[in-house]
Structures are given as structure tokens and as C-alpha cells.
Design a protein around this motif. Structure first.
Motif, PDB file in Angstrom:
ATOM      1  N   UNK A  38       0.846  -1.190   0.000  1.00  0.00           N
ATOM      2  CA  UNK A  38       0.000   0.000   0.000  1.00  0.00           C
ATOM      3  C   UNK A  38       0.882   1.241   0.000  1.00  0.00           C
ATOM      4  N   UNK A  39       0.396   2.286  -0.650  1.00  0.00           N
ATOM      5  CA  UNK A  39       1.135   3.545  -0.726  1.00  0.00           C
ATOM      6  C   UNK A  39       0.360   4.618   0.021  1.00  0.00           C
ATOM      7  N   UNK A  91      -5.026  -9.763  11.798  1.00  0.00           N
ATOM      8  CA  UNK A  91      -5.198  -8.388  11.336  1.00  0.00           C
ATOM      9  C   UNK A  91      -4.958  -7.430  12.501  1.00  0.00           C
ATOM     10  N   UNK A  92      -5.567  -7.728  13.631  1.00  0.00           N
ATOM     11  CA  UNK A  92      -5.393  -6.885  14.820  1.00  0.00           C
ATOM     12  C   UNK A  92      -3.963  -6.930  15.341  1.00  0.00           C
ATOM     13  N   UNK A  93      -3.318  -8.092  15.235  1.00  0.00           N
ATOM     14  CA  UNK A  93      -1.984  -8.274  15.805  1.00  0.00           C
ATOM     15  C   UNK A  93      -0.878  -7.614  14.996  1.00  0.00           C
ATOM     16  N   UNK A  94      -1.073  -7.442  13.697  1.00  0.00           N
ATOM     17  CA  UNK A  94      -0.011  -6.857  12.868  1.00  0.00           C
ATOM     18  C   UNK A  94       0.154  -5.378  13.200  1.00  0.00           C
ATOM     19  N   UNK A  95       1.315  -4.978  13.729  1.00  0.00           N
ATOM     20  CA  UNK A  95       1.517  -3.580  14.120  1.00  0.00           C
ATOM     21  C   UNK A  95       1.781  -2.641  12.943  1.00  0.00           C
ATOM     22  N   UNK A  96       1.813  -3.190  11.727  1.00  0.00           N
ATOM     23  CA  UNK A  96       2.099  -2.370  10.550  1.00  0.00           C
ATOM     24  C   UNK A  96       0.913  -2.275   9.587  1.00  0.00           C
ATOM     25  N   UNK A 156      -5.285   2.732   9.232  1.00  0.00           N
ATOM     26  CA  UNK A 156      -4.831   3.717  10.229  1.00  0.00           C
ATOM     27  C   UNK A 156      -3.404   3.426  10.671  1.00  0.00           C
ATOM     28  N   UNK A 157      -3.077   2.153  10.844  1.00  0.00           N
ATOM     29  CA  UNK A 157      -1.712   1.774  11.233  1.00  0.00           C
ATOM     30  C   UNK A 157      -0.725   2.166  10.139  1.00  0.00           C
ATOM     31  N   UNK A 158      -1.075   1.895   8.878  1.00  0.00           N
ATOM     32  CA  UNK A 158      -0.188   2.252   7.759  1.00  0.00           C
ATOM     33  C   UNK A 158      -0.025   3.763   7.667  1.00  0.00           C
ATOM     34  N   UNK A 159      -1.109   4.509   7.869  1.00  0.00           N
ATOM     35  CA  UNK A 159      -1.036   5.969   7.804  1.00  0.00           C
ATOM     36  C   UNK A 159      -0.092   6.499   8.884  1.00  0.00           C
ATOM     37  N   UNK A 160      -0.224   5.992  10.108  1.00  0.00           N
ATOM     38  CA  UNK A 160       0.654   6.468  11.197  1.00  0.00           C
ATOM     39  C   UNK A 160       2.115   6.132  10.913  1.00  0.00           C
ATOM     40  N   UNK A 161       2.371   4.950  10.395  1.00  0.00           N
ATOM     41  CA  UNK A 161       3.742   4.572  10.045  1.00  0.00           C
ATOM     42  C   UNK A 161       4.267   5.495   8.948  1.00  0.00           C
ATOM     43  N   UNK A 162       3.452   5.697   7.904  1.00  0.00           N
ATOM     44  CA  UNK A 162       3.871   6.574   6.812  1.00  0.00           C
ATOM     45  C   UNK A 162       4.134   7.991   7.274  1.00  0.00           C
ATOM     46  N   UNK A 163       3.252   8.515   8.114  1.00  0.00           N
ATOM     47  CA  UNK A 163       3.424   9.882   8.618  1.00  0.00           C
ATOM     48  C   UNK A 163       4.685   9.996   9.460  1.00  0.00           C
ATOM     49  N   UNK A 164       4.926   9.004  10.304  1.00  0.00           N
ATOM     50  CA  UNK A 164       6.131   9.026  11.141  1.00  0.00           C
ATOM     51  C   UNK A 164       7.394   8.982  10.272  1.00  0.00           C
ATOM     52  N   UNK A 165       7.386   8.169   9.230  1.00  0.00           N
ATOM     53  CA  UNK A 165       8.547   8.099   8.335  1.00  0.00           C
ATOM     54  C   UNK A 165       8.735   9.405   7.581  1.00  0.00           C
ATOM     55  N   UNK A 166       7.626  10.007   7.127  1.00  0.00           N
ATOM     56  CA  UNK A 166       7.704  11.284   6.435  1.00  0.00           C
ATOM     57  C   UNK A 166       8.243  12.370   7.368  1.00  0.00           C
TER      58      UNK A 166
END
Length: 181
Positions: A38-39, A91-96, A156-166
Motif C-alpha cells: 500500500x502507498x 489483522x489486529x496483531x499486525x503492528x504495521x 490507520x496503522x499504515x497511515x501512522x507509520x507513513x506519517x512518522x517516516x515522512x
């Protein structure tokens, strides 16, 4: 060492070619929504971040599966579709946020295309690489792995990871610019 998939966000243009080829090869349709990669596009900031399955060495998705439908083969976490009940524990367990329930009630996750990830072949900017880890790539992946999120939907998890990396990339750029001046 074995090859691993690495995401280099600073090179990602947000074109979604990786997501299109992934969904086409796995689902038979060109739909980034159905992709295993996902992007996150932060258009107003001019930044894009790929979300990939890290094939975690201690995979929480695998550990919580009550049906033992997830298993590891040569370092890749795979799904036995006939055993999956679609309970969503993984799904719930994957932190990413890299496992999702698909339209058949099973789970969808990256399988590295059997060792030849098509997303890597399609990525013309080399924002995705599949190789043996170098010191720099291992450091980058380590920094990404530390950005876990235990709450929220996969998106939501992917968005938070992406935002933190950005945000991390932007603060590094600003520090580099200040140091040069």
C-alpha cells in the motif's frame, strides 16, 4: 544472508505501479486497494511512503492465529487459505497494518511472489529493493520496524507509520540544510 524486501521511502513517487502489478498478479484486476503493498500519499507535503510486510522474524500475526493458518517458509509468513477462518486476530496483531480480510473472508498478505516480488521489478525509482541486507538497508528497516502501532484499522496503522517516516525524513532534511548553512 537471505534476500529481504526493503522500502526506501525517499525514492517513492507515489505512482502505485507496485500496487497495480501486485493486485493484477494476485487478484486479476488493477486495483491498488486489493494490493499486498500500500502507498500512503501525502500530496500536500510532496511525499509518499510504501507500506510493506516486513516478514517479521517474530511475527505477531503468526503467533495469534487460533487455526495455525499462518506459517513461515524460508523466512516468509504465508497463509494456508483452507485453514483460515477469517477471525481477524492476525489483522489486529499486525503492528504495521499489512494483513487484511479479503472479500472471501480469508486474509490477504504479501507472499513475496514466491521469491521474485513483482513490485520490485515494476518500481522504476528503486524505492523497493529485494536483496541481501546491506548495513544501510538494515538500519533503515530497523528504524521502520520500531514504528509500531497497536491500535486502529490496518489503514490507520499504515497511515501512522507513513506519517512518522515522512516526519522523520523531513526533520533529517531540515537538520542537513541547517548544518550546511
Amino acid at each position: 544472508m537471505k534476500k529481504q524486501l526493503f522500502a526506501i521511502p525517499d525514492r517513492c513517487t507515489g505512482c502505485n505501479r507496485c500496487a497495480y502489478i501486485c493486485s493484477a498478479s494476485h487478484e486479476g484486476v488493477f486495483s491498488p486497494y486489493l494490493s499486498r503493498i500500500q502507498i500512503n500519499n501525502f500530496a500536500s507535503r510532496g511525499y509518499s511512503v510504501q507500506s510493506i510486510c516486513f516478514q517479521c522474524s517474530k511475527a505477531s500475526c503468526l503467533e495469534v492465529c487460533p487455526e495455525s493458518a499462518l506459517y513461515k517458509d524460508d523466512g516468509v509468513v504465508l497463509v494456508q487459505r483452507d485453514k483460515c477462518s477469517g477471525c481477524g486476530e492476525c489483522v489486529s496483531a499486525c503492528p504495521y497494518g499489512m494483513i487484511e480480510i479479503d472479500n472471501t473472508g480469508g486474509v490477504r498478505k504479501c507472499d513475496l511472489c514466491g521469491g521474485a516480488p513483482l513490485c520490485v521489478e515494476e518500481c522504476f525509482t528503486k524505492a523497493l529493493v529485494y536483496c541481501e541486507p546491506t548495513a544501510d538497508l538494515a538500519k533503515l528497516k530497523g528504524a521502520q520496524l520500531r514504528l509500531r502501532s497497536q491500535q486502529g484499522s490496518p489503514g490507520e496503522k499504515r497511515f501512522r507509520l507513513g506519517k512518522a517516516l515522512m516526519d522523520k525524513a523531513r526533520s533529517t532534511e531540515e537538520a542537513d540544510t541547517a548544518q550546511k548553512n
